[in-house]
Design an enzyme around this catalytic site. Structure first.
Site, PDB file in Angstrom:
ATOM      1  N   ASP A  14       0.846  -1.179   0.000  1.00 58.01           N
ATOM      2  CA  ASP A  14       0.000   0.000   0.000  1.00 58.01           C
ATOM      3  C   ASP A  14       0.890   1.241   0.000  1.00 58.01           C
ATOM      4  O   ASP A  14       2.080   1.177   0.340  1.00 58.01           O
ATOM      5  CB  ASP A  14      -0.899  -0.027   1.241  1.00 58.01           C
ATOM      6  N   ASP A  16      -0.398   5.252   0.579  1.00 55.83           N
ATOM      7  CA  ASP A  16      -0.772   6.274   1.553  1.00 55.83           C
ATOM      8  C   ASP A  16      -0.840   5.678   2.960  1.00 55.83           C
ATOM      9  O   ASP A  16      -1.605   4.755   3.215  1.00 55.83           O
ATOM     10  CB  ASP A  16      -2.139   6.877   1.197  1.00 55.83           C
TER      11      ASP A  16
END
Length: 296
Positions: A14, A16
């Site tokens: 991932d 953010d």
């Protein structure tokens, strides 16, 4: 040493809250992911944020110190465009609520992205995060949805972490449109399967570890596809939220940061004991449940 990362052929990362917050890199994360003579994992960057195309995402990652090319990036905009192409005819019009990069992904699969329409509604609406989305954009989409257009949302994250805290995410705009249209969208991004399936295909292996900061997207998405997961406490989800969370959102491992990828794990522990073990073994991940790779 049996490092956590060495159990896997790929890391599905991932962005953010895991690698950066807005323009700011998370301390120590690039070093933790730096290749060395002992690591051979494929790094695939998997983002629910549909605002930027893979080239822009890769450039941003490279500027922050992460080794990345566009081929290493999988976005929810790409997954949403694929979903549209599987359901529509070539050349069908798609109303885009989002950035020009999202519109470019729609065009790349042979569909016609538009921003406004007249008497004939579009075949579909696709919605992704954009900081400039305004009332006229949502109103145009509401008219199309009430006329029967297919609706696909790139993701449904209610919040978006940045350097100041948690800002409204695409899911907040999706909720507004759902209220206005009395409709619910198909969702491409995590925790739903389309984006994660694209990431697995890009990695070329199911022997992959999903790494992220959100129980409701990264971890639930990994569990839905039977993949192992590592929750890092650098973004949205907190250790307190793990206690009492549904089984679908329990990660395989929990760690304070990405440093844990390069160390051995701590033996399986109950959620109530995790905080103490993280204090006792800084820089290591605590195993919360049996790995799916061991169960299969």
């Amino acid at each position: 040493m049996d490092r956590l990362r060495d159990q896997y052929d790929a890391l599905l990362l991932d962005l953010d809250g895991t690698l950066y917050r807005g323009p700011e890199v998370i301390d120590g994360a690039p070093k933790a992911l730096a290749p060395d003579g002992d690591s051979a994992q494929r790094l695939v960057y998997v983002t629910n944020n549909a605002a930027r195309g893979p080239d822009a995402v890769a450039n941003h990652l490279d500027e922050l110190g992460y080794p990345a090319t566009a081929a290493d990036v999988v976005t929810s905009a790409q997954a949403a465009a694929r979903m549209l192409s599987e359901r529509l005819r070539p050349g069908d019009r798609v109303l885009v609520v989002g950035t020009d990069d999202l519109a470019a992904e729609v065009k790349a699969v042979g569909l016609d992205p538009i921003r406004r329409f007249g008497e004939t509604p579009p075949a579909a609406v696709v919605q992704g995060h954009s900081p400039t989305t305004a009332w006229p954009d949502l109103a145009e989409a509401a008219y199309a949805l009430r006329a029967g257009a297919l609706w696909i949302a790139a993701n449904a994250d209610r919040t978006l972490p940045n350097e100041r805290g948690l800002a409204p995410g695409n899911g907040s705009m999706v909720a507004a449109l759902a209220t206005a249209s009395d409709r619910e969208p198909l969702v491409a991004g995590k925790p739903y399967a389309p984006l994660m399936e694209d990431a697995i295909e890009r990695a070329g292996t199911r022997r992959a570890l999903v790494v992220g900061d959100r129980l409701d997207t990264d971890i639930e998405g990994a569990n839905g596809l039977g993949l192992d997961s590592l929750l890092v406490l650098t973004g949205v989800s907190t250790l307190e939220e793990v206690i009492g969370t549904p089984a679908a959102r329990i990660p395989t491992y929990i760690a304070a940061s990405l440093d844990a990828l390069n160390d051995a794990t701590v033996a399986e522990a109950a959620p109530a004991d995790i905080a103490e073990l993280l204090r006792q073994y800084p820089g290591r991940a605590v195993r919360v449940r049996a790995a799916d790779s061991e169960i299969r």
